[in-house]
Design a protein around this motif. Structure first.
Motif, PDB file in Angstrom:
ATOM      1  N   THR A  59     -51.287  34.462  24.303  1.00 43.66           N
ATOM      2  CA  THR A  59     -52.520  34.940  23.680  1.00 43.66           C
ATOM      3  C   THR A  59     -53.745  34.303  24.323  1.00 43.66           C
ATOM      4  O   THR A  59     -54.780  34.963  24.512  1.00 43.66           O
ATOM      5  CB  THR A  59     -52.501  34.655  22.168  1.00 43.66           C
ATOM      6  OG1 THR A  59     -51.282  35.151  21.603  1.00 43.66           O
ATOM      7  CG2 THR A  59     -53.681  35.310  21.473  1.00 43.66           C
ATOM      8  N   LEU A  62     -54.716  36.158  27.298  1.00 41.22           N
ATOM      9  CA  LEU A  62     -55.469  37.380  26.996  1.00 41.22           C
ATOM     10  C   LEU A  62     -56.963  37.091  26.925  1.00 41.22           C
ATOM     11  O   LEU A  62     -57.781  37.895  27.382  1.00 41.22           O
ATOM     12  CB  LEU A  62     -54.993  37.999  25.683  1.00 41.22           C
ATOM     13  CG  LEU A  62     -53.525  38.424  25.603  1.00 41.22           C
ATOM     14  CD1 LEU A  62     -53.232  39.077  24.258  1.00 41.22           C
ATOM     15  CD2 LEU A  62     -53.157  39.370  26.739  1.00 41.22           C
ATOM     16  N   SER A  66     -59.687  38.821  29.494  1.00 39.00           N
ATOM     17  CA  SER A  66     -59.978  39.858  28.503  1.00 39.00           C
ATOM     18  C   SER A  66     -60.420  41.178  29.137  1.00 39.00           C
ATOM     19  O   SER A  66     -60.049  42.259  28.661  1.00 39.00           O
ATOM     20  CB  SER A  66     -61.041  39.369  27.521  1.00 39.00           C
ATOM     21  OG  SER A  66     -62.224  38.978  28.204  1.00 39.00           O
ATOM     22  N   GLN A 113     -62.217  42.666  21.183  1.00 36.51           N
ATOM     23  CA  GLN A 113     -61.052  41.825  20.909  1.00 36.51           C
ATOM     24  C   GLN A 113     -59.844  42.667  20.497  1.00 36.51           C
ATOM     25  O   GLN A 113     -58.702  42.374  20.878  1.00 36.51           O
ATOM     26  CB  GLN A 113     -61.384  40.806  19.807  1.00 36.51           C
ATOM     27  CG  GLN A 113     -60.333  39.722  19.625  1.00 36.51           C
ATOM     28  CD  GLN A 113     -60.837  38.628  18.703  1.00 36.51           C
ATOM     29  OE1 GLN A 113     -60.762  38.755  17.488  1.00 36.51           O
ATOM     30  NE2 GLN A 113     -61.347  37.544  19.277  1.00 36.51           N
ATOM     31  N   THR A 117     -56.331  42.455  22.879  1.00 32.27           N
ATOM     32  CA  THR A 117     -55.157  41.862  22.227  1.00 32.27           C
ATOM     33  C   THR A 117     -54.053  42.891  21.991  1.00 32.27           C
ATOM     34  O   THR A 117     -52.999  42.558  21.437  1.00 32.27           O
ATOM     35  CB  THR A 117     -55.535  41.218  20.874  1.00 32.27           C
ATOM     36  OG1 THR A 117     -56.112  42.205  20.012  1.00 32.27           O
ATOM     37  CG2 THR A 117     -56.495  40.061  21.076  1.00 32.27           C
ATOM     38  N   LEU A 120     -50.389  42.208  22.745  1.00 33.64           N
ATOM     39  CA  LEU A 120     -49.510  41.436  21.861  1.00 33.64           C
ATOM     40  C   LEU A 120     -48.428  42.298  21.224  1.00 33.64           C
ATOM     41  O   LEU A 120     -47.388  41.772  20.791  1.00 33.64           O
ATOM     42  CB  LEU A 120     -50.323  40.756  20.750  1.00 33.64           C
ATOM     43  CG  LEU A 120     -51.113  39.507  21.127  1.00 33.64           C
ATOM     44  CD1 LEU A 120     -52.023  39.090  19.974  1.00 33.64           C
ATOM     45  CD2 LEU A 120     -50.162  38.363  21.479  1.00 33.64           C
ATOM     46  N   THR A 141     -58.132  36.098  13.745  1.00 38.85           N
ATOM     47  CA  THR A 141     -59.155  35.459  14.570  1.00 38.85           C
ATOM     48  C   THR A 141     -60.413  35.121  13.769  1.00 38.85           C
ATOM     49  O   THR A 141     -60.605  35.606  12.652  1.00 38.85           O
ATOM     50  CB  THR A 141     -59.560  36.375  15.742  1.00 38.85           C
ATOM     51  OG1 THR A 141     -60.392  37.438  15.249  1.00 38.85           O
ATOM     52  CG2 THR A 141     -58.336  36.962  16.426  1.00 38.85           C
ATOM     53  N   ARG A 147     -54.190  41.410  13.715  1.00 40.28           N
ATOM     54  CA  ARG A 147     -53.201  42.298  14.349  1.00 40.28           C
ATOM     55  C   ARG A 147     -51.850  41.899  13.786  1.00 40.28           C
ATOM     56  O   ARG A 147     -51.427  40.753  13.934  1.00 40.28           O
ATOM     57  CB  ARG A 147     -53.241  42.153  15.878  1.00 40.28           C
ATOM     58  CG  ARG A 147     -52.270  43.095  16.590  1.00 40.28           C
ATOM     59  CD  ARG A 147     -52.443  43.006  18.097  1.00 40.28           C
ATOM     60  NE  ARG A 147     -53.678  43.647  18.535  1.00 40.28           N
ATOM     61  CZ  ARG A 147     -53.816  44.954  18.754  1.00 40.28           C
ATOM     62  NH1 ARG A 147     -52.794  45.769  18.546  1.00 40.28           N
ATOM     63  NH2 ARG A 147     -54.962  45.451  19.162  1.00 40.28           N
TER      64      ARG A 147
END
Length: 336
Positions: A59, A62, A66, A113, A117, A120, A141, A147
């Motif tokens: 993560t 990521l 990004s 975001q 993400t 994932l 977050t 998520r």
């Protein structure tokens, strides 16, 4: 005379050693099942710490890349509801649900975001396939994005203005409560906001540029703990935390400890704050004086055997206690 003295001492030592050996053997036999239960639990739960650490590392990648991962997202899947939340609902097996609370501090960054993400999803589905007793995986977050996998009906489960950072599965990972920045078990079980009842969580913070960006988590339901680790035929087992709260237990053991039946919590309204076990399930506050004395012996005096009976039950029960190493939890076994 001196030889006579040493001969007497030798006989006493041999007798004493023989008694100790006999006591140790009985002790080992009495606790054999309980020790094996603790060993099995820890052998299955401990590897999850490595799994979640690797997930947190991915993560963090990521965040570092990004732009690259954001371009890979299927952006049209994500929508904004009339209530102001960003969401993605899906019934596809390998996809997660997404929820961004209406109180996000930065809408533009929250949307971005959500995109980067998305990678994932495959990690979540693969880990649950590998470890089936994981009931849910999620990433929450500071931008109020969640998520979560497998997917849930986020628009009906979560409050519109939910503050994800106010839950123990988030704040227990911060720098104050987790200065080591590693994996951490949330030992106080709580009611899951996604509707699966009582939950044990393992969490791991995700840092980028020295800032806490979010928390990766995985859940195991109490029902799964009972069915996987405590269901051994006629064995009467109870799992308690370091404060004396019952985490899980078989029905007969719960009855013998003068506790109400454990029921999986259900609700029709959304959850907007932590909700923990009630005092009804704390052995220090039991209506039975005997049970209160027993738990004091185990948790405060560190004894590991107690005879329960007489005033409390129709017959005597020997209660054995073993503490876990992985968690500050104790497993109790009640024997006739």
């Amino acid at each position: 005379m001196r030889y006579c003295f040493f001969a007497c001492i030798s006989v006493l030592l041999a007798f004493s050693y023989g008694c100790q050996e006999k006591k140790a053997k009985v002790y080992s036999n009495e606790f054999a099942f309980l020790d094996s239960t603790v060993t099995v639990m820890e052998s299955e739960l401990r590897p999850l710490e490595k799994e979640i650490s690797q997930l947190a590392d991915f993560t963090a990648v990521l965040f570092a890349h990004s732009d690259q991962f954001g371009k890979m997202a299927v952006r049209e899947q994500y929508k904004k509801a009339k209530t102001g939340v960003i969401y993605r609902e899906t019934d596809k097996e390998h996809k997660s649900s997404v929820f961004v609370s209406s109180n996000t501090p930065d809408w533009e960054e929250a949307y971005f975001q959500v995109y980067y993400t998305e990678a994932l999803d495959s990690m979540f589905s693969e880990l649950q396939r590998k470890v089936p007793f994981i009931s849910q995986l999620y990433f929450n977050t500071k931008l109020q994005m969640c998520r979560i996998y497998p997917p849930v009906d986020v628009l009906n489960v979560f409050d519109t203005d939910l503050d994800l950072t106010s839950f123990n599965f988030y704040y227990m990972a911060d720098e104050v409560r987790n200065p080591g920045k590693g994996s951490k078990w949330v030992e106080d079980i709580y009611i899951d906001p996604a509707g699966r009842g009582w939950i044990l969580s393992l969490i791991h913070p995700v840092y980028y540029d020295q800032e806490l960006e979010g928390v990766i988590g995985l859940d195991i339901t109490v029902n799964d703990l009972i069915s996987r680790f405590l269901s051994y035929g006629d064995k009467r087992l109870v799992l308690i935390d370091g404060a004396g709260n019952v985490v899980a237990g078989t029905s007969e053991a719960m009855e013998l400890l003068n506790l109400p039946p454990l029921r999986n919590h259900t609700y029709v309204q959304t959850i907007n704050s932590d909700n923990f076990r009630k005092e009804d399930y704390n052995l220090f506050k039991s209506k039975s004086k005997e049970v209160r004395q027993m738990i004091s012996k185990f948790l405060l005096e560190k004894d590991n055997m107690y005879v329960l009976g007489g005033a409390h039950t129709s017959q005597e029960y020997t209660v054995l206690c073993r503490q876990m190493d992985l968690l500050n939890w104790y497993v109790l076994e009640l024997e006739e």
